[in-house]
Design an enzyme around this catalytic site. Sequence first.
Site, PDB file in Angstrom:
ATOM      1  N   LYS A  44      49.365  37.975  44.038  1.00 46.99           N
ATOM      2  CA  LYS A  44      50.351  37.981  43.033  1.00 46.99           C
ATOM      3  C   LYS A  44      51.698  37.917  43.315  1.00 46.99           C
ATOM      4  O   LYS A  44      52.512  37.372  42.850  1.00 46.99           O
ATOM      5  CB  LYS A  44      49.949  38.650  41.817  1.00 46.99           C
ATOM      6  N   ASP A  63      48.961  36.122  36.308  1.00 43.99           N
ATOM      7  CA  ASP A  63      48.988  37.541  35.865  1.00 43.99           C
ATOM      8  C   ASP A  63      48.272  37.253  34.577  1.00 43.99           C
ATOM      9  O   ASP A  63      47.667  36.118  34.252  1.00 43.99           O
ATOM     10  CB  ASP A  63      50.281  38.139  35.342  1.00 43.99           C
TER      11      ASP A  63
END
Length: 213
Positions: free
Chosen positions: A120, A138
Amino acid sequence: MNKEKRTAIFERLKSANPNPTTELVYDNPFELLIAVILSAQATDVGVNKATAKLFPVANTPQAILDLGVDGLKEYIKTIGLFNSKAENVIKTCRALVEQHDGEVPSTREELEALPGVGRKTANVVLNTAFGQPTMAVDTHIFRVSNRTGIAPGKNVSEVEKRLLRLVPRPYLQDAHHWLILHGRYTCVARKPKCGVCIIEDLCEFKQKRDYLD
């Protein structure tokens, strides 16, 4: 959800916010990398308050290395998990100095090899600092993708793959930011603000009529 509806959704998001970007404050790829590492399980507002004091003093890998772990902690102690984050930031800075001449690498493999940098974080840096069409999924993007029907999936990896495949190509570069902001301010977790949502009529959330107040 069909292609036409997805295209209409991103057309509206773009019209409302033509140039979306992260809410983290940074001036170069290194500052962005550090801010994103610090932002795990923390708010962008909280990170920005800490880096507003840190970056004027140390905004290069060597400068942060010179602070040392304890010195760095003094600047980031208001952020959650600051002890482990300080350790990772120092290790990352050491790797950048020793392996990358103090520069932030622009490939996924090199970024993910840095301590404290997962997929991420790498996606955020690749997208925001280097202009690559990545998708950093997210909690906000995961929720919006599933709730609206844009790209439903059982886990983060599944949602990321579907977004990369299903988001219309002209919107892919900025889709990450549009979806995060939409999830952060409109399609919020507990009570989505469907009544003021600009894509409400295109959304496939079955319970949305319960959230029109």
